[in-house]
Design a protein around this motif. Structure first.
Motif, PDB file in Angstrom:
ATOM      1  N   VAL A 262       0.796  -1.180   0.116  1.00  0.00           N
ATOM      2  CA  VAL A 262      -0.181  -0.048   0.035  1.00  0.00           C
ATOM      3  C   VAL A 262       0.862   1.397  -0.031  1.00  0.00           C
ATOM      4  O   VAL A 262       0.940   1.873   0.907  1.00  0.00           O
ATOM      5  CB  VAL A 262      -1.108  -0.173   1.277  1.00  0.00           C
ATOM      6  CG1 VAL A 262      -2.013  -0.800   0.892  1.00  0.00           C
ATOM      7  CG2 VAL A 262      -0.288  -0.328   2.501  1.00  0.00           C
ATOM      8  N   PRO A 263       1.715   1.533  -0.917  1.00  0.00           N
ATOM      9  CA  PRO A 263       2.665   2.593  -1.113  1.00  0.00           C
ATOM     10  C   PRO A 263       2.064   3.870  -1.097  1.00  0.00           C
ATOM     11  O   PRO A 263       2.350   4.798  -0.573  1.00  0.00           O
ATOM     12  CB  PRO A 263       3.274   2.542  -2.372  1.00  0.00           C
ATOM     13  CG  PRO A 263       2.293   1.488  -3.221  1.00  0.00           C
ATOM     14  CD  PRO A 263       1.567   0.694  -2.510  1.00  0.00           C
ATOM     15  N   ASP A 264       0.867   3.948  -1.220  1.00  0.00           N
ATOM     16  CA  ASP A 264      -0.018   5.419  -1.359  1.00  0.00           C
ATOM     17  C   ASP A 264      -0.195   5.748   0.044  1.00  0.00           C
ATOM     18  O   ASP A 264      -0.358   6.965   0.676  1.00  0.00           O
ATOM     19  CB  ASP A 264      -1.144   5.332  -2.216  1.00  0.00           C
ATOM     20  CG  ASP A 264      -2.046   4.399  -1.676  1.00  0.00           C
ATOM     21  OD1 ASP A 264      -1.751   3.220  -1.639  1.00  0.00           O
ATOM     22  OD2 ASP A 264      -3.430   4.625  -1.516  1.00  0.00           O
ATOM     23  N   GLN A 265      -0.244   4.707   1.026  1.00  0.00           N
ATOM     24  CA  GLN A 265      -0.295   5.092   2.492  1.00  0.00           C
ATOM     25  C   GLN A 265       0.962   5.058   3.126  1.00  0.00           C
ATOM     26  O   GLN A 265       1.013   5.289   4.297  1.00  0.00           O
ATOM     27  CB  GLN A 265      -1.010   3.919   3.173  1.00  0.00           C
ATOM     28  CG  GLN A 265      -2.566   3.891   2.476  1.00  0.00           C
ATOM     29  CD  GLN A 265      -3.480   4.878   2.853  1.00  0.00           C
ATOM     30  OE1 GLN A 265      -3.457   5.191   3.935  1.00  0.00           O
ATOM     31  NE2 GLN A 265      -4.135   5.355   2.030  1.00  0.00           N
ATOM     32  N   GLY A 266       2.170   4.808   2.472  1.00  0.00           N
ATOM     33  CA  GLY A 266       3.515   5.116   3.373  1.00  0.00           C
ATOM     34  C   GLY A 266       3.657   4.023   3.817  1.00  0.00           C
ATOM     35  O   GLY A 266       4.821   4.063   4.815  1.00  0.00           O
ATOM     36  N   LEU A 267       2.994   2.737   3.803  1.00  0.00           N
ATOM     37  CA  LEU A 267       3.406   1.734   4.609  1.00  0.00           C
ATOM     38  C   LEU A 267       4.374   0.711   3.787  1.00  0.00           C
ATOM     39  O   LEU A 267       4.277   0.813   2.484  1.00  0.00           O
ATOM     40  CB  LEU A 267       2.105   0.859   4.861  1.00  0.00           C
ATOM     41  CG  LEU A 267       1.107   1.594   5.887  1.00  0.00           C
ATOM     42  CD1 LEU A 267      -0.191   0.684   5.785  1.00  0.00           C
ATOM     43  CD2 LEU A 267       1.748   1.736   7.120  1.00  0.00           C
ATOM     44  N   VAL A 268       5.326  -0.098   4.473  1.00  0.00           N
ATOM     45  CA  VAL A 268       6.302  -0.969   3.870  1.00  0.00           C
ATOM     46  C   VAL A 268       6.251  -2.190   4.363  1.00  0.00           C
ATOM     47  O   VAL A 268       6.265  -2.843   5.441  1.00  0.00           O
ATOM     48  CB  VAL A 268       7.645  -0.442   4.551  1.00  0.00           C
ATOM     49  CG1 VAL A 268       8.645  -1.049   4.095  1.00  0.00           C
ATOM     50  CG2 VAL A 268       7.876   1.234   4.015  1.00  0.00           C
ATOM     51  N   PRO A 269       5.907  -3.172   3.175  1.00  0.00           N
ATOM     52  CA  PRO A 269       6.048  -4.539   3.349  1.00  0.00           C
ATOM     53  C   PRO A 269       7.624  -5.030   3.865  1.00  0.00           C
ATOM     54  O   PRO A 269       8.420  -4.327   3.154  1.00  0.00           O
ATOM     55  CB  PRO A 269       5.388  -5.045   2.179  1.00  0.00           C
ATOM     56  CG  PRO A 269       5.846  -4.214   1.105  1.00  0.00           C
ATOM     57  CD  PRO A 269       5.925  -2.713   1.919  1.00  0.00           C
ATOM     58  N   THR A 270       7.746  -5.854   4.711  1.00  0.00           N
ATOM     59  CA  THR A 270       8.961  -6.396   5.127  1.00  0.00           C
ATOM     60  C   THR A 270       8.846  -7.833   5.558  1.00  0.00           C
ATOM     61  O   THR A 270       7.912  -8.391   5.493  1.00  0.00           O
ATOM     62  CB  THR A 270       9.520  -5.421   6.223  1.00  0.00           C
ATOM     63  OG1 THR A 270      10.973  -5.782   6.483  1.00  0.00           O
ATOM     64  CG2 THR A 270       8.894  -5.884   7.613  1.00  0.00           C
TER      65      THR A 270
END
Length: 471
Positions: A262-270
């Motif tokens: 969800v890059p538009d929310q600034g969240l980072v998958p890790t």
């Protein structure tokens, strides 16, 4: 059976020794120096960190296995033959590469990093720091010409020097912006984008496994400190979440086998951890300055002892329009804006130091709440959020956090959850299961009406907008 966990964090190195019954004691903790040679630069001495690691290993004494957790994105260069550190450790807070990364963003390169690494283009991650060393450090360039250059995060340096294994683990590699999130291997296209030679990078191994020996003690786990904390909190199911309030505040929510983008929310998958061939993923969001902002307030003389700011007689500062934005290093999730500046806004002639301290605590909590609210729109969250770190022990902060999150907050009386999670993973690598700790907790529940909290979030969002683009 005794298992040691070496927690090499942003401000200190510490060793926790646990036994099969869940007993756990910090055997030693050593603080280290952090240097700011130029505005935006944050460095540490590689040799000082290594010396502190060695001292903690020695203090641990007779143990059966050991795990190491690390700072994540902090990185350096060293020589393969001599072991000499060719650079300082460039810490995760460092933003010296921002100008160069602006060019990559302008060229549209972020679509590649989001697709392959799952990460936005930001100086927080290791790739641009390693590229900067290659471009600006003569010793690094000479070592590359000789064929003796090694590049990596701090864990790879420690393992290489202490065990002779030039390796990192999947969680740490996932924080570099050079690893393909799906394959768990270095990505040639990402290495080419940042101009980092893949042949100089360490082997990527599972979080739990063989990382060599320190003396006769096997190192059976290596992991990022925040992922170790997630494991230490007991998070095992999708939706389980924790926030660690250390130098920065780091929130992680498990997403299981699924990569949530969800890059538009600034969240980072890790990567949460890799055990065997199975990768467990998480969604991450951070606040650059948490305890760092509070300690800065102390240095300004706003308070002398943390006990002074654990309770306040007045209502929330934000209720009267006094807001603090903790953007000393810029804003991370969900804004990813290094141009933002820290600020108090809404001060009056009657504003006191206590009011400013109250707003300071609230600002960190509000930023953390923005992260968790963004996550809750994409993950079915558990009924409570588990928190740890220095600020979690502040009663006012924990109550306020529960209010602005709108959900229960659980704090732990045993606070060494990062080290305990690292030890539990190391025990798995040794072939045993550590007994779950009976860790009494305190539950803080929301007390404010939803309309009040909505108004506070609106006020804070306005303050955030005023802070952005300031630098």
């Amino acid at each position: 059976m005794r298992i040691a966990a070496i927690d090499q964090g942003t401000t200190s190195t510490r060793v926790l020794v646990v036994d099969e019954h869940g007993g756990a004691d910090i055997a030693r903790a050593i603080r280290h120096h952090t240097y700011h040679p130029h505005p935006g630069w944050v460095e540490q001495s590689a040799e000082e960190l290594l010396s502190n690691m060695s001292a903690c290993v020695e203090t641990a004494g007779n143990v059966d296995a050991m795990g190491i957790d690390n700072q994540g994105e902090s990185c350096l260069a060293w020589d393969a033959k001599t072991g000499e550190a060719l650079s300082p450790v460039i810490a995760w807070q460092d933003n010296r590469t921002e100008v160069e990364l602006n060019r990559l963003r302008a060229d549209g390169a972020q679509s590649l990093t989001l697709e392959r690494a799952g990460l936005p283009i930001d100086p927080y991650f290791s790739a641009s720091k390693l590229a900067w060393l290659l471009k600006h450090n003569r010793k690094v360039r000479n070592a590359r010409k000789r064929g003796t250059l090694r590049l990596g995060t701090t864990d790879a340096y420690f393992l290489d020097r202490l065990t002779g294994h030039f390796a990192t683990d999947t969680t740490t590699a996932s924080r570099t912006s050079l690893m393909n999130l799906q394959t768990g291997q270095w990505d040639d296209a990402l290495c080419k984008l940042f101009d980092v030679p893949v042949e100089c990078l360490p082997e990527i191994r599972s979080t739990v496994g063989d990382f060599g020996q320190i003396g006769n003690v096997p190192v059976t786990a290596s992991v990022v400190d925040q992922q170790a904390a997630l494991y230490g909190h007991g998070c095992r199911k999708s939706g389980d979440a924790k926030i660690t309030f250390g130098t920065g505040a780091f929130a992680l929510t498990l997403t299981g086998e699924h990569i949530v983008r969800v890059p538009d929310q600034g969240l980072v998958p890790t990567v949460a951890w890799r055990i065997g061939d199975k990768i467990t993923y998480a969604l991450e969001g951070g606040v650059y300055d948490a305890s760092a902002a509070v300690e800065w307030g102390g240095r300004l003389g706003l308070f002398e002892d943390l006990a002074e700011i654990s309770a306040f007689e007045s209502p929330a500062a934000i209720a009267s329009g006094l807001v603090f934005v903790p953007a000393l290093s810029g804003l991370a999730c969900p804004h990813w804006d290094r141009t933002a500046g820290a600020m108090w806004i809404g001060m009056r002639a009657s504003t006191s130091r206590q009011d400013m301290c109250q707003a300071m605590l609230e600002g960190v909590a509000m930023c953390a709440a923005q992260v968790m609210h963004a996550m809750s729109r994409h993950v079915d969250m558990a009924s409570h959020i588990s928190v740890d770190g220095g600020l979690a022990r502040n009663t006012y902060f924990a109550h306020f956090l529960a209010d602005v999150l709108g959900t229960s907050v659980r704090t732990q009386r045993f606070h060494e959850l990062t080290s305990f999670g690292c030890a539990a993973l190391a025990a798995l690598g040794y072939g045993v299961q550590l007994q779950e700790r009976r860790n009494p907790s305190i539950i803080f529940k929301p007390r404010q009406p939803t309309e009040t909290i909505a108004a506070w979030h609106n006020t804070f969002s306005q303050a955030i907008q005023r802070s952005r683009g300031w630098r």
